[in-house]
Enzyme design. Structure first.
Site, short mmCIF file in Angstrom:
data_model
loop_
_atom_site.label_atom_id
_atom_site.label_comp_id
_atom_site.label_asym_id
_atom_site.label_seq_id
_atom_site.Cartn_x
_atom_site.Cartn_y
_atom_site.Cartn_z
N HIS A 29 0.85 -1.19 0.00
CA HIS A 29 0.00 0.00 0.00
C HIS A 29 0.88 1.24 0.00
CE1 HIS A 29 0.85 0.49 4.22
NE2 HIS A 29 0.26 -0.64 4.55
N HIS A 36 3.92 1.54 2.43
CA HIS A 36 5.15 0.86 2.03
C HIS A 36 5.85 1.67 0.93
CE1 HIS A 36 2.45 -2.72 3.11
NE2 HIS A 36 3.25 -2.53 4.15
N CYS A 74 0.32 -10.07 19.71
CA CYS A 74 -0.48 -9.51 18.61
C CYS A 74 0.12 -10.04 17.30
CB CYS A 74 -0.45 -7.98 18.63
SG CYS A 74 -1.19 -7.28 17.13
N CYS A 118 1.18 -7.26 14.78
CA CYS A 118 2.49 -6.66 15.08
C CYS A 118 3.59 -7.71 15.06
CB CYS A 118 2.53 -6.02 16.46
SG CYS A 118 1.42 -4.66 16.73
N CYS A 176 -4.92 -4.06 20.72
CA CYS A 176 -3.72 -3.47 20.14
C CYS A 176 -4.18 -2.23 19.37
CB CYS A 176 -3.05 -4.45 19.19
SG CYS A 176 -1.92 -3.64 18.05
N HIS A 213 -3.72 -2.49 15.48
CA HIS A 213 -4.49 -3.46 14.69
C HIS A 213 -5.93 -3.61 15.14
CE1 HIS A 213 -0.28 -4.41 13.71
NE2 HIS A 213 -0.79 -4.55 12.51
N LYS A 217 -6.94 6.44 10.07
CA LYS A 217 -5.95 5.38 9.98
C LYS A 217 -6.25 4.54 8.74
CE LYS A 217 -4.24 1.86 12.36
NZ LYS A 217 -4.30 0.73 13.15
N LYS A 247 -8.12 -1.72 5.94
CA LYS A 247 -9.00 -2.39 4.98
C LYS A 247 -10.45 -2.22 5.39
CE LYS A 247 -7.03 -6.14 2.38
NZ LYS A 247 -6.79 -7.57 2.33
N1 MSP Z 1 8.22 -6.99 8.30
C1 MSP Z 1 8.34 -5.92 9.21
C2 MSP Z 1 9.66 -5.19 9.00
C3 MSP Z 1 10.90 -6.01 9.15
S1 MSP Z 1 12.32 -5.10 8.80
C4 MSP Z 1 13.58 -6.00 9.34
C5 MSP Z 1 7.20 -4.94 9.02
N2 MSP Z 1 6.58 -4.98 7.83
S2 MSP Z 1 5.36 -4.03 7.40
O1 MSP Z 1 4.92 -4.55 6.14
O2 MSP Z 1 4.41 -3.94 8.43
O3 MSP Z 1 5.97 -2.65 7.11
C6 MSP Z 1 6.07 -1.63 8.07
C7 MSP Z 1 6.64 -0.42 7.40
O4 MSP Z 1 5.80 -0.03 6.29
C8 MSP Z 1 6.72 0.85 8.23
O5 MSP Z 1 7.82 0.87 9.09
C9 MSP Z 1 6.80 1.88 7.13
O6 MSP Z 1 8.06 1.81 6.54
C10 MSP Z 1 5.77 1.39 6.15
N3 MSP Z 1 4.42 1.86 6.50
C11 MSP Z 1 3.33 1.07 6.68
N4 MSP Z 1 2.25 1.86 6.93
C12 MSP Z 1 2.59 3.15 6.93
C13 MSP Z 1 1.91 4.37 7.16
N5 MSP Z 1 0.62 4.42 7.38
N6 MSP Z 1 2.65 5.50 7.14
C14 MSP Z 1 3.98 5.49 6.89
N7 MSP Z 1 4.65 4.35 6.68
C15 MSP Z 1 3.99 3.16 6.68
O7 MSP Z 1 6.94 -4.18 9.92
#
Ligand code: MSP
Length: 508
Positions: free
Chosen positions: A19, A22, A127, A130, A144, A147, A291, A294
């Protein structure tokens, strides 16, 4: 061989398609990587996917697929999204790669050998979203907050990493600046939490099958976070990189800063390895004030945004919207607004206006001048924000990872150039046959467009190439740009082309 600049993003969970959150981090990493590459520096930019653990296993089950089959089907969606967004990483790591799995096992073995692992029974609130145990005080109404789900009470026999042993060492390392946690506000949050003391962390799971088997205990798998963090290290082996350690910067959002700023450095200390230079956490954004989720139905698909606005505009609009490091809000409407006001009416319009005037008044040739270009008011003028000022701000923005400032520098210079056109009124100079003045004005504007091509490159690589093509800048130079070379590059009498529209009008 010199050490490379080593830039990483988190490896994303492949429980779903990527999304815009990322995309935000990955775009930011790409901007840094492109900037340094364009300065002729050696860079290794790593991104990838986190493919083990309960979260993925559950998603696979829901999809009626085997975990490996499930992750294999989603990884191309990430790769494709990054391609669509003009993200040019050097390597894409997957934690299901057997080479990665071997390195993880090796390092966990080493931790055991060094006496930093103990088996204990543990009870806690887990969780799955997380992928971690939460403390009671982290819950909001028993759920949480990230989530919106009640964590599961779990009691297991687990292997623990003795994180608590590293409390003082971590404090000292942070104080001494051995590694930097940025921005400062986040560093203070981490320090505050560190002051409350460190608890040992579980590094294995008994109830999760989808993971790397724990060394000498096939009943347990390695905890997904330990597996994931090690990707930054295993990438060296997988991609034959000998000169990337330690990482220059780990980029992520604040949600996973603790793992990167505390757990990861402690693991590296335990393994006698050099620590990353910088751990940078940007903010979290909401979509239209809510936030992203989905169930709310407000998840923004980056691919859809690219289809509508183009990759470069999405990159610019996201980074421009709010300070990198702080929380902020985005929406499609905000992307569209930036597109119209700063890209179509700003950059696109400026480039096309200048090209049209050069065509009309100088038969498409960059005019000849009889003054020192260094004295041109778009280049040197204490009263204006010149392109030199823009470069200065852009360089500082990269140095401080303030990527919004980079975009702002681009925009501010465009405003300067627009204002200069309004003031000098080239059409009036042409009418009055003031050829020399007109040449001076348009030479400066062409020079500015050249500079803009270089300046925008890290954020808007395609747009940069289109400008370069029209203004006859050597395309190859753009990849490895050097401001001094580009400065010499502008030559009077060069015949320019009309650029293709950089930011076409949006279909309503
Ligand atoms: N798999 C773990 C990371 C392991 S790294 C060794 C993880 N994955 S995640 O898919 O949940 O990705 C989290 C990351 O996605 C956040 O730290 C950020 O980089 C990005 N983001 C996800 N949602 C976001 C927002 N709403 N806003 C900004 N960044 C976001 O955690």
């Amino acid at each position: 061989m010199d050490k490379k600049i080593y830039i990483t993003t988190p490896i994303y969970y492949v429980n779903d398609i990527p999304h815009i959150g990322h995309a935000y981090t990955t775009i930011a990493a790409d901007v840094l990587a492109r900037y340094y590459k364009s300065q002729n520096k050696d860079v290794f930019f790593l991104t990838g996917t986190d493919e083990h653990g309960a979260k993925i296993a559950e998603a696979a089950e829901e999809a009626g697929k085997k975990p490996k089959e499930f992750v294999d089907s989603l990884v191309p969606r990430f790769e494709k999204s990054w391609e669509n967004l003009n993200i040019k990483y050097d390597a894409f790591i997957r934690t299901t790669d057997t080479k990665h799995e071997e390195v993880v096992k090796e390092l966990v073995e080493k931790l055991k050998e060094k006496g930093f692992v103990e088996k204990r029974s543990y009870e806690g609130l887990y969780c799955v979203g997380c992928e971690r145990y939460l403390k009671e005080d982290e819950l909001v109404d028993g759920k949480c907050p990230d989530h919106d789900k009640e964590p599961i009470k779990q009691s297991e026999e687990n292997y623990f990493f003795l994180l608590s042993k590293f409390e003082d060492k971590l404090k000292k390392a942070i104080d001494a600046g051995d590694y930097e946690i940025a921005p400062k506000s986040r560093k203070n949050e981490v320090l505050g939490k560190l002051e409350q003391g460190l608890e040992d962390v579980s590094i294995s799971r008994a109830a999760v099958e989808w993971g790397i088997p724990f060394p000498d205990d096939p009943e347990q798998t390695i905890y997904v976070w330990i597996d994931a963090l090690i990707n930054y290290y295993s990438a060296q082996k997988i991609f034959d990189q000998e000169n990337i350690w330690p990482p220059t910067i780990h980029l992520m959002a604040k949600d996973i800063l603790w793992f990167h700023a505390i757990v990861w450095p402690a693991l590296l200390m335990a393994l006698d390895m050099e620590l990353p230079k910088k751990v940078f956490a940007h903010g979290f954004f909401t979509i239209d004030g809510k936030k992203m989720s989905k169930s709310v139905g407000n998840v923004l698909d980056p691919n859809l945004m690219v289809e509508k606005y183009g990759a470069d505009a999405v990159r610019y609009a996201l980074l421009r919207e709010f300070p990198f490091g702080e929380d902020g809000d985005i929406s499609e409407e905000k992307i569209a607004q930036r597109y119209n006001s700063e890209l179509a009416s700003g950059l696109g319009n400026l480039v096309s206006r200048v090209a049209t005037m050069v065509e009309k008044y100088f038969l498409s040739q960059i005019p000849e001048i009889d003054k020192d270009p260094e004295t041109h008011p778009l280049r040197t003028d204490s009263e204006r924000f010149t392109w030199k000022d823009a470069y200065k701000q852009a360089d500082e923005a990269i140095e401080n990872v303030e990527l919004h400032q980079y975009c702002q520098a681009i925009n501010q210079f465009i405003t300067t150039a627009d204002k200069y056109i309004d003031e000098t009124k080239p059409w009036a100079l042409a009418k009055d046959d003031k050829k020399d003045e007109l040449a001076w004005v348009l030479y400066g504007l062409c020079d500015s467009i050249h500079q803009l091509a270089w300046l925008v490159y890290p954020v808007m690589p395609d747009v940069s190439k289109k400008i370069a093509k029209a203004f006859k800048i050597d395309d190859l130079l753009l990849e490895k740009l050097d401001i001094k070379k580009s400065y010499q590059n502008i030559k009077s009498k060069t015949k320019i082309e009309k650029p293709e529209p950089l930011f076409p009008r949006l279909d309503k």
